[in-house]
Write a protein that holds these residues in place. Structure first.
Motif, PDB file in Angstrom:
ATOM      1  N   ASP A 421      28.091  71.908 127.670  1.00 29.52           N
ATOM      2  CA  ASP A 421      27.245  71.704 126.483  1.00 29.52           C
ATOM      3  C   ASP A 421      27.885  72.299 125.236  1.00 29.52           C
ATOM      4  OD1 ASP A 421      25.410  70.499 128.132  1.00 29.52           O
ATOM      5  OD2 ASP A 421      24.053  72.221 128.237  1.00 29.52           O
ATOM      6  N   VAL A 422      28.514  73.464 125.391  1.00 26.43           N
ATOM      7  CA  VAL A 422      29.159  74.115 124.250  1.00 26.43           C
ATOM      8  C   VAL A 422      30.267  73.230 123.698  1.00 26.43           C
ATOM      9  CG1 VAL A 422      30.668  76.032 123.573  1.00 26.43           C
ATOM     10  CG2 VAL A 422      28.580  76.492 124.873  1.00 26.43           C
ATOM     11  N   VAL A 423      31.117  72.706 124.576  1.00 25.73           N
ATOM     12  CA  VAL A 423      32.244  71.883 124.117  1.00 25.73           C
ATOM     13  C   VAL A 423      31.742  70.640 123.397  1.00 25.73           C
ATOM     14  CG1 VAL A 423      34.268  70.553 124.822  1.00 25.73           C
ATOM     15  CG2 VAL A 423      33.786  72.763 125.899  1.00 25.73           C
ATOM     16  N   LEU A 424      30.714  69.991 123.942  1.00 25.66           N
ATOM     17  CA  LEU A 424      30.161  68.818 123.255  1.00 25.66           C
ATOM     18  C   LEU A 424      29.610  69.193 121.886  1.00 25.66           C
ATOM     19  CD1 LEU A 424      28.240  66.731 125.966  1.00 25.66           C
ATOM     20  CD2 LEU A 424      30.572  66.443 125.119  1.00 25.66           C
ATOM     21  N   GLY A 425      28.932  70.334 121.809  1.00 24.26           N
ATOM     22  CA  GLY A 425      28.388  70.769 120.524  1.00 24.26           C
ATOM     23  C   GLY A 425      29.466  71.025 119.493  1.00 24.26           C
ATOM     24  N   VAL A 426      30.567  71.624 119.923  1.00 24.41           N
ATOM     25  CA  VAL A 426      31.673  71.897 118.992  1.00 24.41           C
ATOM     26  C   VAL A 426      32.348  70.603 118.560  1.00 24.41           C
ATOM     27  CG1 VAL A 426      33.938  72.997 118.764  1.00 24.41           C
ATOM     28  CG2 VAL A 426      32.044  74.242 119.837  1.00 24.41           C
ATOM     29  N   ILE A 427      32.482  69.651 119.467  1.00 27.32           N
ATOM     30  CA  ILE A 427      33.068  68.357 119.097  1.00 27.32           C
ATOM     31  C   ILE A 427      32.224  67.676 118.024  1.00 27.32           C
ATOM     32  CG2 ILE A 427      33.525  66.014 119.940  1.00 27.32           C
ATOM     33  CD1 ILE A 427      34.553  67.262 122.525  1.00 27.32           C
ATOM     34  N   ASP A 428      30.907  67.754 118.166  1.00 22.34           N
ATOM     35  CA  ASP A 428      30.027  67.195 117.124  1.00 22.34           C
ATOM     36  C   ASP A 428      30.289  67.852 115.774  1.00 22.34           C
ATOM     37  OD1 ASP A 428      28.822  65.440 118.845  1.00 22.34           O
ATOM     38  OD2 ASP A 428      27.077  66.711 119.253  1.00 22.34           O
ATOM     39  N   LYS A 429      30.514  69.157 115.796  1.00 25.17           N
ATOM     40  CA  LYS A 429      30.755  69.882 114.533  1.00 25.17           C
ATOM     41  C   LYS A 429      32.125  69.543 113.960  1.00 25.17           C
ATOM     42  CE  LYS A 429      27.594  73.727 115.331  1.00 25.17           C
ATOM     43  NZ  LYS A 429      26.805  72.970 116.321  1.00 25.17           N
ATOM     44  N   ILE A 430      33.107  69.351 114.825  1.00 26.13           N
ATOM     45  CA  ILE A 430      34.430  68.932 114.343  1.00 26.13           C
ATOM     46  C   ILE A 430      34.320  67.564 113.665  1.00 26.13           C
ATOM     47  CG2 ILE A 430      36.740  68.196 115.048  1.00 26.13           C
ATOM     48  CD1 ILE A 430      36.624  70.325 117.255  1.00 26.13           C
ATOM     49  N   ALA A 431      33.582  66.658 114.292  1.00 26.94           N
ATOM     50  CA  ALA A 431      33.416  65.316 113.711  1.00 26.94           C
ATOM     51  C   ALA A 431      32.750  65.386 112.340  1.00 26.94           C
ATOM     52  CB  ALA A 431      32.592  64.445 114.662  1.00 26.94           C
ATOM     53  N   LYS A 432      31.718  66.209 112.230  1.00 28.66           N
ATOM     54  CA  LYS A 432      31.022  66.357 110.944  1.00 28.66           C
ATOM     55  C   LYS A 432      31.945  66.979 109.905  1.00 28.66           C
ATOM     56  CE  LYS A 432      26.892  68.394 108.845  1.00 28.66           C
ATOM     57  NZ  LYS A 432      25.674  69.229 109.072  1.00 28.66           N
ATOM     58  N   PHE A 433      32.686  68.001 110.309  1.00 28.82           N
ATOM     59  CA  PHE A 433      33.629  68.663 109.398  1.00 28.82           C
ATOM     60  C   PHE A 433      34.686  67.672 108.935  1.00 28.82           C
ATOM     61  CE2 PHE A 433      37.363  71.018 108.221  1.00 28.82           C
ATOM     62  CZ  PHE A 433      36.907  72.197 107.648  1.00 28.82           C
ATOM     63  N   GLN A 434      35.197  66.879 109.884  1.00 30.20           N
ATOM     64  CA  GLN A 434      36.253  65.933 109.554  1.00 30.20           C
ATOM     65  C   GLN A 434      35.772  64.906 108.535  1.00 30.20           C
ATOM     66  OE1 GLN A 434      39.380  66.196 110.963  1.00 30.20           O
ATOM     67  NE2 GLN A 434      40.151  64.488 109.752  1.00 30.20           N
ATOM     68  N   GLU A 435      34.544  64.433 108.685  1.00 33.41           N
ATOM     69  CA  GLU A 435      34.003  63.450 107.758  1.00 33.41           C
ATOM     70  C   GLU A 435      33.783  64.043 106.369  1.00 33.41           C
ATOM     71  OE1 GLU A 435      30.521  61.548 109.262  1.00 33.41           O
ATOM     72  OE2 GLU A 435      31.473  60.927 111.134  1.00 33.41           O
ATOM     73  N   GLU A 436      33.409  65.328 106.335  1.00 31.63           N
ATOM     74  CA  GLU A 436      33.094  65.953 105.049  1.00 31.63           C
ATOM     75  C   GLU A 436      34.326  66.508 104.340  1.00 31.63           C
ATOM     76  OE1 GLU A 436      30.195  68.907 105.908  1.00 31.63           O
ATOM     77  OE2 GLU A 436      28.565  67.473 106.251  1.00 31.63           O
ATOM     78  N   HIS A 437      35.248  67.085 105.127  1.00 32.93           N
ATOM     79  CA  HIS A 437      36.375  67.806 104.523  1.00 32.93           C
ATOM     80  C   HIS A 437      37.750  67.258 104.876  1.00 32.93           C
ATOM     81  CE1 HIS A 437      33.442  70.910 103.510  1.00 32.93           C
ATOM     82  NE2 HIS A 437      33.080  70.963 104.782  1.00 32.93           N
ATOM     83  N   GLY A 438      37.817  66.392 105.894  1.00 31.71           N
ATOM     84  CA  GLY A 438      39.133  65.996 106.356  1.00 31.71           C
ATOM     85  C   GLY A 438      39.780  67.140 107.119  1.00 31.71           C
ATOM     86  N   TYR A 439      41.070  67.126 107.134  1.00 36.36           N
ATOM     87  CA  TYR A 439      41.817  68.163 107.878  1.00 36.36           C
ATOM     88  C   TYR A 439      42.450  69.120 106.881  1.00 36.36           C
ATOM     89  CZ  TYR A 439      45.162  70.209 111.174  1.00 36.36           C
ATOM     90  OH  TYR A 439      45.887  71.062 111.950  1.00 36.36           O
ATOM     91  N   ASN A 440      42.151  70.406 107.010  1.00 32.55           N
ATOM     92  CA  ASN A 440      42.703  71.360 106.028  1.00 32.55           C
ATOM     93  C   ASN A 440      43.663  72.368 106.665  1.00 32.55           C
ATOM     94  OD1 ASN A 440      40.908  72.855 107.491  1.00 32.55           O
ATOM     95  ND2 ASN A 440      39.650  73.508 105.772  1.00 32.55           N
TER      96      ASN A 440
END
Length: 445
Positions: A421-440
């Motif tokens: 569950d933790v890994v899935l939750g973090v993947i969701d956050k990576i996807a949201k971050f990627q859409e908002e900020h791209g890769y920094n």
């Protein structure tokens, strides 16, 4: 654990049990490690993902797996010290052995440099990975899920602490006491050898300070003490010799460390394969089974080097999963202290937020530094990949850490499921971050 994810947690636990019980120990470069890597490749093939396997040479005993050599060096120095008391030239050979051993210890065993690999026997290890791309084949970024396939040599002092498993404080003191005593004894006799060689170099070259020193009462008292101190340093050095049991049949079975990491990585990619509507937008997911982590991160070093110029490491995020078993110790590892590498702070925040959202409480407050050794996030971070290591492991040396007692009966499906569950939750956050900020890029502050 979320009930809708239970089937993935159950299968991850079964894969972990198979690795520990059917395959068993998987030392770096061994047949067991190869068998497990092939097995995980076959699992990817079962869900329609064709695995790729990349081989590389590894010297299993050139790094932390060879710590017993430092112990033997201490025993030899202790024995030679009795001769050196009367034959001063012996100190020069002892100093040479001490210097070489210390340099090897510091750079190869502590800092995981590959400089000494050529002097040790080599084996062939491998990384096995598979890619899941969006249905249209287009992606803007990559999430690499990694776990290491190999296991450690049995740490004998930790295993001996099993009799204190109900008294963890005593077990910890017994383990650290032996290790600490052995380390002090080795470094004492090694440093004495170097200093004595320096003194007699001064004597032979006519240095005034050296000639004055050897006639001091304190120096003579030290020589008298050296008639019995080497006995103590030899005993202490034997504790270092005993640290890593060379018997491959007695090596760690690696249920927690790290069949759980490989199993969870696989189950997550299987989840997205079976639920394509849940796949992050424009994202490729890679399940990477890394070899020879216990030999000094050699597999992740090879992966980072091999793919430094292709898109596997371009705009890539790495969730390195290493040991998910101790329910009270869910944590994100944010730094390898010995390696001097600070991992990504964006991902650190994502893990901590996910722990809170899932109601996971941790005795380590959800965050630790790796105080010794290293983890596969270090080469990934150095390669420019945003990476952290996720674990659920008591950070204190215990009877099951790097011993043959690392078996699945010690932990539960629910703990593994919480990790899923933790890994899935973090993947969701990576996807949201990627859409908002791209890769920094990796954030290390």
């Amino acid at each position: 654990m979320k009930e809708e994810n239970r089937k993935y947690a159950q299968e991850a636990y079964e894969l972990t049990s198979y690795a520990a019980k059917e395959i068993g120990s998987r030392l770096p470069g061994s047949d067991g490690e190869k068998k497990y890597a092939d097995f995980m490749g076959d699992k990817l093939r079962e869900i329609g993902i064709e695995p790729k396997q990349e081989e590389f040479a590894v010297s299993p005993r050139s790094s932390i797996g060879g710590l017993s050599y430092a112990g033997w060096s201490g025993v030899i120095l202790s024995a030679l010290a009795f001769f050196a008391i009367n034959i001063s030239s012996v100190w020069f050979g002892m100093a040479g052995l001490a210097v070489v051993t210390i340099i090897w210890l510091v750079f190869s065993c502590f800092f995981y440099k590959t400089w000494f690999d050529m002097f040790f026997p080599q084996e062939i290890s491998q990384n096995t990975y598979g890619e899941l791309v969006p249905e249209d084949g287009k992606y803007d970024y990559t999430i690499i899920l990694s776990g290491h396939t190999d296991t450690s040599w049995c740490w004998r002092h930790s295993e001996h602490a099993y009799k204190y498993k109900d008294k963890p404080i005593i077990g910890m003191l017994a383990t650290y006491g032996k290790v600490g005593f052995g380390a002090v004894c080795f470094f004492f006799i090694a440093i004495v050898s170097i200093l004595m060689a320096a003194v007699y170099t001064g004597v032979y070259t006519g240095a005034q300070w050296a000639n004055e020193l050897i006639y001091r009462e304190s120096f003579n008292n030290f020589l008298i003490a050296m008639h019995f101190l080497p006995i103590i340093t030899a005993i202490g050095s034997l504790f270092v010799v005993m640290w890593g049991d060379p018997n491959p049949r007695n090596a760690s079975r690696g249920a927690m460390d790290n069949a759980t990491g490989c199993a969870l990585s696989y189950e997550v990619i299987k989840y997205f394969k079976e639920n394509p509507d849940k796949m992050p937008k424009n994202c490729r997911i890679v399940d990477c089974n890394i070899g020879s982590e216990e030999a000094g991160l050699r597999g992740s070093m090879f992966f980072a080097q091999e793919h430094k110029n292709d898109d596997l490491t371009k705009n890539a995020w790495n969730i390195n999963i290493d040991s998910v078993a101790d329910e009270g110790y869910f944590e994100v590892v944010i730094k390898d202290d010995w390696q001097g590498v600070r991992f990504d702070t964006d991902m650190e925040k994502m893990f901590k937020e996910t722990f809170n959202e899932l109601g996971i409480e941790s005795k380590t407050n959800g965050c630790i530094h790796n105080p010794v050794g290293g983890c596969d996030s270090t080469p990934m971070t150095r390669a420019g990949i945003k990476s952290v290591t996720f674990a659920a492991q008591n950070p204190v040396l215990t009877y099951y850490y790097h011993t043959w007692r690392d078996m699945p009966e010690r932990f539960s499906v629910d703990t593994v499921g919480d990790g899923f569950d933790v890994v899935l939750g973090v993947i969701d956050k990576i996807a949201k971050f990627q859409e908002e900020h791209g890769y920094n890029g990796p954030q290390k502050k």
